[in-house]
Design an enzyme around this catalytic site. Structure first.
Site, PDB file in Angstrom:
ATOM      1  N   SER A   1       0.623  -1.197  -0.155  1.00  0.00           N
ATOM      2  CA  SER A   1       0.035   0.071  -0.032  1.00  0.00           C
ATOM      3  C   SER A   1       0.905   1.230  -0.039  1.00  0.00           C
ATOM      4  CB  SER A   1      -0.917   0.101   1.353  1.00  0.00           C
ATOM      5  OG  SER A   1      -1.785  -0.974   1.285  1.00  0.00           O
TER       6      SER A   1
ATOM      7  N   GLY B   1      -5.618  -3.733  -8.064  1.00  0.00           N
ATOM      8  CA  GLY B   1      -6.760  -2.813  -7.630  1.00  0.00           C
ATOM      9  C   GLY B   1      -6.256  -1.455  -7.021  1.00  0.00           C
TER      10      GLY B   1
ATOM     11  N   ARG C   1     -13.619  -7.044 -11.088  1.00  0.00           N
ATOM     12  CA  ARG C   1     -13.701  -6.302 -10.043  1.00  0.00           C
ATOM     13  C   ARG C   1     -14.719  -5.087 -10.138  1.00  0.00           C
ATOM     14  NH1 ARG C   1      -7.994  -6.844  -6.964  1.00  0.00           N
ATOM     15  NH2 ARG C   1      -9.187  -6.077  -5.166  1.00  0.00           N
TER      16      ARG C   1
ATOM     17  N   SER D   1     -13.445   1.315   2.834  1.00  0.00           N
ATOM     18  CA  SER D   1     -12.460   0.840   1.722  1.00  0.00           C
ATOM     19  C   SER D   1     -11.473   1.843   1.633  1.00  0.00           C
ATOM     20  CB  SER D   1     -13.189   0.447   0.436  1.00  0.00           C
ATOM     21  OG  SER D   1     -12.457   0.626  -0.571  1.00  0.00           O
TER      22      SER D   1
ATOM     23  N   GLN E   1      -9.599   2.168  -0.793  1.00  0.00           N
ATOM     24  CA  GLN E   1      -9.413   2.453  -2.125  1.00  0.00           C
ATOM     25  C   GLN E   1     -10.548   3.152  -2.516  1.00  0.00           C
ATOM     26  OE1 GLN E   1      -9.274  -1.156  -4.221  1.00  0.00           O
ATOM     27  NE2 GLN E   1      -7.164  -1.841  -3.483  1.00  0.00           N
TER      28      GLN E   1
ATOM     29  N   ASP F   1      -7.223  -8.498   4.197  1.00  0.00           N
ATOM     30  CA  ASP F   1      -6.201  -9.219   3.383  1.00  0.00           C
ATOM     31  C   ASP F   1      -5.389 -10.626   4.141  1.00  0.00           C
ATOM     32  OD1 ASP F   1      -6.632  -7.785   1.368  1.00  0.00           O
ATOM     33  OD2 ASP F   1      -4.892  -6.316   1.604  1.00  0.00           O
TER      34      ASP F   1
ATOM     35  N   LYS G   1     -12.486  -9.569  -3.896  1.00  0.00           N
ATOM     36  CA  LYS G   1     -10.994  -9.470  -4.167  1.00  0.00           C
ATOM     37  C   LYS G   1     -10.554 -10.180  -5.399  1.00  0.00           C
ATOM     38  CE  LYS G   1     -10.010  -7.082  -0.354  1.00  0.00           C
ATOM     39  NZ  LYS G   1      -9.086  -5.939  -0.453  1.00  0.00           N
TER      40      LYS G   1
END
Length: 428
Positions: free
Chosen positions: A20, A91, A119, A164, A166, A312, A339
């Site tokens: 990340s 992603g 996704r 999330s 993201q 994760d 995922k």
């Protein structure tokens, strides 16, 4: 790839850099003015996709193993890419980059591999469209390839339906380029690497328990970034040392960001023999050394706001649970379905093949322990790096060797994973 039982694991590892943080350090370096130097970058396939995309937008990036230099010229100097921006299996790359592209006055097309094509992207594209970006794709912008025409954006107050990082990051990165103040509110706090690292690059944000606000028009300044070891990768060796008899392993300089340490909380609850030595370095991202020994484990219940802190790590927690006394229940984790694979199904089906007693549920799974893993089966990563690593650790405790198909998937986040198992097995 045939893998078999290991008698014990001993020694120490430097876990590769956090995925990340590696992604964000390249992206923010590309958006900043000046030279950003990154140490302990993760040279896995996903992070290399991020580098390749920003090079296509004219950013000069030198990468030598885990050392990276990004020569940024500021957001306004990002150039319209002449080719498709290919995110590979990542992603993080696609969702964060959509937030950046939303405010750039040019056209771009973004796509990735087969897994990315399945996704969901609407959860990111919808708020960006509300801010003024024109984004189109298959199924009304739900699936790649996505075509983005960015430009003038207006700030937004966005209530994210899920916790999330993201989604939150995409909206904040668009908000950085928007007119006014953008706020993102989540049901639970998700990982906060974007907020910490934007601060490191000179951006000011306002944060409270579950919301973050960013003022548009701020410039990023180049920074020096040390990337701690990835706790999501460390989790596999924390599990291995807990499960393989007579083991003692030290993992050096592992990231201890509190939005990511759910795995440590769960290991402690299960009774793992784990010591943490946090280092006081003044680094924006905390890190330290973890020492773990073989442990007798008991079942745990994992749900609620713990889930975003270990989403994760659920595949490896499921393996731990097969060797814990009692029934471990994982719920509120429906996010696993979107995922790299549907991880509820792949974790359950692959662990069942080697003897686990596990039931998939609508939003998680129930694992009944303690169950000896017989092994002696063909299993597959299904192209998902975390499933591949879960199976690599499972092999260490199976009675019979297992044959892992598509083991190369681990290179997405941990290219040296199997070598590191060998290294610890040799020392034993």
């Amino acid at each position: 790839m045939k893998r078999g039982k290991i008698s014990s694991l001993k020694g120490e590892l430097h876990i590769p850099g956090d995925k990340s943080i590696s992604h964000r350090s390249v992206m923010f370096g590309a958006m900043a003015e000046g030279k950003t130097v990154i140490k302990n970058f993760l040279p896995g396939a996903d992070c290399l996709s991020t580098i390749a995309c920003f090079r296509k937008m004219g950013v000069e990036i030198e990468q030598n193993g885990s050392d990276v230099t990004v020569r940024g010229k500021g957001l306004d100097q990002l150039a319209e890419p002449a080719e498709l921006l290919d995110v590979g299996n990542s992603g993080t790359t696609i969702r964060l980059m959509l937030g950046i592209l939303a405010g750039r006055p040019f056209h771009s097309t973004v796509a990735g591999d087969e897994s990315i094509a399945k996704r969901p992207m609407k959860r990111v594209t919808e708020p960006l469209r509300k801010m003024g970006a024109k984004i189109d794709g298959r199924a009304g912008g739900e699936y790649t390839p996505l075509s983005v025409r960015g430009g003038h954006l207006k700030a937004i107050d966005f209530q994210s339906p899920v916790a999330s990082a993201q989604i939150k990051s995409a909206v904040l990165l668009a908000g950085l380029q928007a007119e006014g103040t953008t706020t993102v509110t989540e049901p639970h706090k998700s990982r906060d690497h974007t907020e910490r690292m934007l601060s490191m690059f000179g951006v000011s944000l306002r944060e409270d328990e579950t919301s973050v606000s960013i003022e548009g028009g701020q410039q990023l300044k180049a920074a020096e970034v040390f990337v701690p070891g990835d706790i999501s990768s460390a989790a596999f060796f924390l599990a291995a040392a807990s499960l393989v008899p007579g083991s003692e392993v030290v993992l050096r300089n592992v990231g201890l960001n509190p939005t990511r340490t759910g795995i440590i909380d769960v290991l402690k609850e299960m009774g793992a023999d784990l010591e943490i030595e946090e280092k006081d370095t003044g680094n924006t991202e905390p890190y330290g050394d973890l020492r773990i020994k073989t442990s007798s484990l008991k079942a745990a219940e994992i749900s609620g706001d713990l889930i975003p802190r270990l989403i994760d790590e659920i595949p490896i927690i499921a393996l731990l649970a097969t060797q814990a006394e009692g029934t471990t229940v994982i719920k509120d984790a429906a996010e696993l379905k979107v995922k790299e694979t549907n991880r509820i199904d792949t974790v359950a089906s692959e662990l069942k093949k080697i003897g686990a007693n596990i039931e998939p549920t609508e939003d998680g799974m129930k694992i009944h322990g303690k169950t000896p893993l017989t092994g002696g089966a063909k299993v597959s990563s299904h192209g998902d790096h975390r499933i591949g690593m879960m199976l690599g650790i499972a092999a260490c405790i199976c009675e019979q060797p297992i044959d892992i198909l598509q083991p190369e998937a681990v290179s997405v986040s941990y290219p040296s994973f199997f070598e590191h198992i060998e290294k610890l097995a040799e020392k034993a």
